[in-house]
Design a protein around this motif. Structure first.
Motif, mmCIF file in Angstrom:
data_model
loop_
_atom_site.group_PDB
_atom_site.id
_atom_site.type_symbol
_atom_site.label_atom_id
_atom_site.label_comp_id
_atom_site.label_asym_id
_atom_site.label_seq_id
_atom_site.Cartn_x
_atom_site.Cartn_y
_atom_site.Cartn_z
ATOM 1 N N THR A 162 0.670 -1.267 0.203
ATOM 2 C CA THR A 162 -0.225 0.038 -0.012
ATOM 3 C C THR A 162 0.836 1.266 -0.129
ATOM 4 N N GLY A 163 2.183 1.168 0.137
ATOM 5 C CA GLY A 163 3.017 2.345 0.146
ATOM 6 C C GLY A 163 3.431 2.824 -0.850
ATOM 7 N N ALA A 164 3.314 2.369 -2.137
ATOM 8 C CA ALA A 164 3.897 2.840 -3.293
ATOM 9 C C ALA A 164 3.642 4.320 -3.617
ATOM 10 N N ILE A 165 2.527 4.594 -3.383
ATOM 11 C CA ILE A 165 2.281 6.233 -3.708
ATOM 12 C C ILE A 165 2.981 6.896 -2.705
ATOM 13 N N SER A 166 2.897 6.591 -1.366
ATOM 14 C CA SER A 166 3.646 7.329 -0.329
ATOM 15 C C SER A 166 5.063 7.288 -0.463
ATOM 16 N N VAL A 167 5.950 6.341 -1.040
ATOM 17 C CA VAL A 167 7.223 6.552 -1.444
ATOM 18 C C VAL A 167 7.530 7.495 -2.525
ATOM 19 N N ARG A 168 6.548 7.617 -3.551
ATOM 20 C CA ARG A 168 6.832 8.339 -4.509
ATOM 21 C C ARG A 168 6.549 9.841 -4.154
ATOM 22 N N GLY A 169 5.423 10.104 -3.249
ATOM 23 C CA GLY A 169 5.215 11.241 -2.919
ATOM 24 C C GLY A 169 6.314 11.834 -2.019
ATOM 25 N N ALA A 170 6.796 10.885 -1.024
ATOM 26 C CA ALA A 170 7.877 11.209 -0.052
ATOM 27 C C ALA A 170 8.988 11.645 -0.941
ATOM 28 N N LEU A 171 9.663 11.046 -1.793
ATOM 29 C CA LEU A 171 10.509 11.350 -2.719
ATOM 30 C C LEU A 171 10.440 12.560 -3.535
ATOM 31 N N LEU B 27 22.709 9.907 5.308
ATOM 32 C CA LEU B 27 21.938 8.485 5.383
ATOM 33 C C LEU B 27 20.544 8.661 4.974
ATOM 34 N N LEU B 28 19.915 7.389 4.637
ATOM 35 C CA LEU B 28 18.587 7.467 4.068
ATOM 36 C C LEU B 28 17.661 7.477 5.804
ATOM 37 N N THR B 29 16.589 7.923 5.641
ATOM 38 C CA THR B 29 15.642 7.998 6.704
ATOM 39 C C THR B 29 14.223 7.344 6.517
ATOM 40 N N GLU B 30 13.450 7.090 7.590
ATOM 41 C CA GLU B 30 12.183 6.495 7.127
ATOM 42 C C GLU B 30 11.321 7.576 6.397
ATOM 43 N N THR B 31 11.701 9.007 6.925
ATOM 44 C CA THR B 31 10.807 9.811 6.065
ATOM 45 C C THR B 31 10.986 9.925 4.744
ATOM 46 N N ASP B 32 12.378 9.807 4.045
ATOM 47 C CA ASP B 32 12.669 9.791 2.626
ATOM 48 C C ASP B 32 11.763 8.653 1.994
ATOM 49 N N LEU B 33 11.546 7.483 2.680
ATOM 50 C CA LEU B 33 10.778 6.575 1.922
ATOM 51 C C LEU B 33 9.404 6.628 2.106
ATOM 52 N N GLY B 34 8.943 7.422 3.370
ATOM 53 C CA GLY B 34 7.518 7.605 3.549
ATOM 54 C C GLY B 34 6.849 6.262 4.151
ATOM 55 N N LEU C 209 15.817 -0.016 7.659
ATOM 56 C CA LEU C 209 14.655 0.306 7.765
ATOM 57 C C LEU C 209 13.697 -0.950 7.308
ATOM 58 N N ASP C 210 12.442 -1.062 7.749
ATOM 59 C CA ASP C 210 11.503 -2.176 7.811
ATOM 60 C C ASP C 210 10.265 -1.621 7.142
ATOM 61 N N ASP C 211 9.493 -2.510 6.185
ATOM 62 C CA ASP C 211 8.392 -2.353 5.614
ATOM 63 C C ASP C 211 7.384 -3.446 6.379
ATOM 64 N N PRO C 212 6.634 -3.017 7.178
ATOM 65 C CA PRO C 212 5.923 -4.211 8.050
ATOM 66 C C PRO C 212 4.496 -4.612 7.187
ATOM 67 N N ASP C 213 4.360 -3.804 6.051
ATOM 68 C CA ASP C 213 3.270 -4.280 5.120
ATOM 69 C C ASP C 213 3.528 -5.598 4.435
ATOM 70 N N THR C 214 4.914 -5.779 4.108
ATOM 71 C CA THR C 214 5.449 -6.626 3.198
ATOM 72 C C THR C 214 6.257 -7.462 3.766
ATOM 73 N N ALA D 166 10.799 1.226 -3.981
ATOM 74 C CA ALA D 166 11.611 1.744 -2.666
ATOM 75 C C ALA D 166 13.052 1.894 -3.201
ATOM 76 N N THR D 167 13.483 0.795 -3.893
ATOM 77 C CA THR D 167 14.776 0.588 -4.215
ATOM 78 C C THR D 167 15.293 1.503 -5.220
ATOM 79 N N GLN D 168 14.365 2.156 -6.359
ATOM 80 C CA GLN D 168 14.656 3.019 -7.007
ATOM 81 C C GLN D 168 14.803 4.294 -6.356
#
Length: 268
Positions: free
Chosen positions: A13-22, A78-85, A134-139, A245-247
């Motif tokens: 469910t987080g694909a949109i939020s990843v793109r938005g956060a980026l 470093l990356l943060t959880e905010t970066d990926l959303g 960083l962890d993605d609890p959804d997947t 998320a990798t991209q």
């Protein structure tokens, strides 16, 4: 196995939020994101420029402290959880599949170093300068990101070696400490055109447990040199790990390293 690393993965469910956060990250910290090309497929060439290199006469000589990021600079890159959303969060520890499936041996001698590097999280050599998980609890996916402490020439040699893996180790058999026999496949994977040199891999590890449970571990692997600096990441989980998320991590990581280095030159 814990719930986080077991069974079929739910729909992401987080694909949109990843793109938005980026996009938000680019607007706020990196000055615009029209060049990120996030609407293009992962195989599309990204129109990001190669990171600017200082003139040869101004490059710091080996051993000169100006050639090395300070501790504060490295941590700020470093990356943060905010970066990926959402749903990405700070890690709660190494995923159970790391010991359960990556701690393995193979008779394919050229492929053992790859297994060892994936298990020990040392794709660009040890020790890393700084690292974050960083962890993605959804997947149940886990992303581990590190900034290397190695000379550019050594990083380039490692990137060249990683580039041989889809040929030399395209498919091989490995065995875990608990006796599981694994079918390992290694394919080249496209990365955004960032930095000066890069290599991407997708590694899949398939096995069947003693109680006839089929497991598939999928790992996105990326390593990038950005001028004098470099970073590596793995994004893995049981099942088909979404690549967005990798991209995003590769693009944000390269831009942030370049920005940190640029700010450091301005302050000198």
């Amino acid at each position: 196995m814990t719930a986080r690393a077991r069974g079929a993965l739910p729909t992401r469910t987080g694909a949109i939020s990843v793109r938005g956060a980026l996009l938000a990250s680019c607007v706020l910290t990196l000055g615009g994101c029209a060049t990120l090309g996030l609407e293009h497929p992962p195989t599309a060439r990204q129109p990001l420029p190669t990171v600017e290199k200082p003139p040869a006469s101004s490059q710091a000589a080996p051993g000169n402290d100006k050639a090395v990021l300070t501790e504060a600079q490295a941590r700020s890159a470093l990356l943060t959880e905010t970066d990926l959303g959402a749903p990405w969060t700070a890690t709660h520890g190494a995923a159970t599949w790391r010991d359960g499936m990556l701690k393995a041996t193979t008779d394919a001698g050229a492929c053992q170093p790859l297994l060892d590097a994936l298990y020990a999280d040392t794709l660009l050599g040890a020790p890393a300068r700084v690292a974050v998980g960083l962890d993605d609890p959804d997947t149940g996916a886990q992303l581990r990101y590190q900034i290397a402490a190695r000379r550019p020439a050594d990083v380039d040699a490692t990137l060249t070696w990683l580039g041989t893996m889809p040929v030399d180790c395209a498919r091989f058999t490995a065995k875990t400490e608990t006796g599981l026999v694994e079918d390992v496949r290694v394919n080249a994977a496209p990365l955004p055109e960032v930095g000066d040199k890069r290599q991407g891999l997708r590694v899949s590890v398939a096995t069947t447990t003693e109680d006839d449970q089929d497991l598939l571990l999928t790992l996105d692997v990326a390593a990038v040199r950005v001028g004098q600096d470099a970073f590596a990441l793995t994004n893995g989980g049981l099942g088909d790990v979404p690549n967005d998320a990798t991209q995003a991590a590769v693009q944000i990581g390269a831009l942030r390293l370049a920005d940190v280095r640029k700010q450091g030159r301005v302050q000198v």
